[in-house]
Design a protein around this motif. Sequence first.
Motif, PDB file in Angstrom:
ATOM      1  N   LEU A 122      45.302  -3.045   9.883  1.00 36.69           N
ATOM      2  CA  LEU A 122      44.494  -2.341  10.881  1.00 36.69           C
ATOM      3  C   LEU A 122      43.908  -1.049  10.336  1.00 36.69           C
ATOM      4  N   SER A 123      44.625  -0.404   9.429  1.00 42.56           N
ATOM      5  CA  SER A 123      44.142   0.849   8.846  1.00 42.56           C
ATOM      6  C   SER A 123      44.377   0.813   7.342  1.00 42.56           C
ATOM      7  N   VAL A 124      43.304   0.787   6.575  1.00 40.39           N
ATOM      8  CA  VAL A 124      43.415   0.756   5.119  1.00 40.39           C
ATOM      9  C   VAL A 124      44.091   2.022   4.606  1.00 40.39           C
ATOM     10  N   GLU A 125      43.743   3.180   5.179  1.00 39.77           N
ATOM     11  CA  GLU A 125      44.331   4.446   4.736  1.00 39.77           C
ATOM     12  C   GLU A 125      45.837   4.470   4.960  1.00 39.77           C
ATOM     13  N   SER A 126      46.269   3.972   6.131  1.00 38.86           N
ATOM     14  CA  SER A 126      47.708   3.936   6.425  1.00 38.86           C
ATOM     15  C   SER A 126      48.414   2.981   5.474  1.00 38.86           C
ATOM     16  N   TRP A 127      47.754   1.848   5.189  1.00 43.31           N
ATOM     17  CA  TRP A 127      48.354   0.865   4.276  1.00 43.31           C
ATOM     18  C   TRP A 127      48.509   1.473   2.880  1.00 43.31           C
ATOM     19  N   LEU A 128      47.473   2.151   2.391  1.00 45.93           N
ATOM     20  CA  LEU A 128      47.521   2.775   1.068  1.00 45.93           C
ATOM     21  C   LEU A 128      48.612   3.845   0.997  1.00 45.93           C
TER      22      LEU A 128
END
Length: 540
Positions: free
Chosen positions: A162-168
């Motif tokens: 859902l959130s690339v930044e959170s995943w990274l």
Amino acid sequence: MYKVMLVDDDYPVLEFLSESIPWDKLGMTLIGQYENGAVALEAAQAQMPDIVVTDIGMPRMNGLELIRALKELKPGIRFAILSCHSEFHYAQQALKLNVQDYLLKDTLDPDDLLKLLEQFKASLDEEQGRFEQQNELRHMVNRNRERHKESFIRSTVHEPILSVESWLAEAESFGLQLKGRICLPVACYIDGQRSARQRFVTDDVLRFAVNNILEEIFRNEQNGTVNFTYDVLRSYILIPSQGGLKTNPYDEAVTFLSKLQSTVEATVKIKLSFIIGKTCGEPLELRRELAELLGSSGQRFYMRSRSVEKKEQPFFSKADLFESYDEAVSGFREALIGGNAAAVQPMVSHWMKYLRKERFRPDTVKDWVLKLVLDLKLKLQSMQLFRNSSSVEVLHRELLEMDTLEEIEDWMIHFFESSLAVVEGVKVLSKRTEVLDACQYVSLHLNRKISLDEVAEHLYMNPSYFSRLFKKETGETFIEYVNRMKVDRAKELLDQTNLSVAKIGEALGYDNHSYFIKMFKSVAGVTPLEYRGESASSRV
């Protein structure tokens, strides 16, 4: 048992102390008596003591020199100085070396040394307790971290990002830094999983052993590679790279993974295979590639042990595998009933080559193998040559767990050779199926207490009659047979694992540690620890 070393150039003193101290009662073992420090130091390098009682004035190497040398090798050793010298400067030097006590031979009472040894044992016990507690806390932290990593990779594969930044950010918390970099995903498999699981006893221990060595290798490499466990037999290795035309991530990965295979096999005797995916620049792209690698079971099925392959789309034969079934089952039936052990391995290899050449779907191959095994088992049972309590469900589960044709081949060879051994044993040992059924029952329940009454009830027999029948047919009592089987299993665990004797006793249904050791010694002639020591020495 704590190991104690006596060092003194006065032999009567050595003999007096060795015989005056109740070493076993103290939970100690006297591992050596040496006439000078040089000989003692050499012996300690082969078998390091926990406690050293030493004279000061000795030829070649005095006691203080010995203490300094041993402290460099093992700082936690407890020392007591035993000497005729009462001069203050010797005591001063001993105190500087943190020697626990200074005893004079002129006024020595064995009770004084006994009290000192008891103090040493108490402090060593306390130190060991702290170490075990700290070790357990470290393991808990590592296990929790591994569970979080497993949860992360599973959610990456099976749930939307859902959130690339959170995943990274979460990936970075596990040591995987992908911002501005590409990533090469690799599926990692444990080869020979059935034997690996048996050797490590539990899945947790197996996975922990593999993860431990992988983490250590990745730390030494310092290239940012991270391993994420998916399940006990599979994991993902994510290899970050700067990318660019000058580097070929695939070639670099093959070299790295080959090194990984050799190191893991040399360290924990586990073989690994790998399927390498495509390089990914974004988390969403990586997610798709991970899902495709997870679906590579068809390719994995036909891989050899210690393989490194690129991910590919497998193609399976559309021919009917069961058209060749009658030919296969007839050949195996003839070999088994005729007792032709030499024909088993070549026959299994012949059919495995056929399956590999045609490349049938893995589930079709497993169905074919299961039917073959069950039909042959039923044929032997109908002739009263074989009794096997393994149900269809058990055999099916074993086959489902195997993820390569190579492992199925080994499993089939073992199954048929074991069947032949039982058939021949029945012909020689007994025509009474009750005895064979009882032996099979024991083999399946070694993990708990087994009583004669329980087995007699299982066989619908009178306990007294069953006891007499078993002794008549086998030459040993039922209890002797159970103890022998449990000791054989205990020896396997002592040889193949690092489990403590207490844990092995529990795994075999003994809640009384002392009784298990006594039973083991009565059967094997040595205690479990003595057996482990002798077995380890014979392998060196």
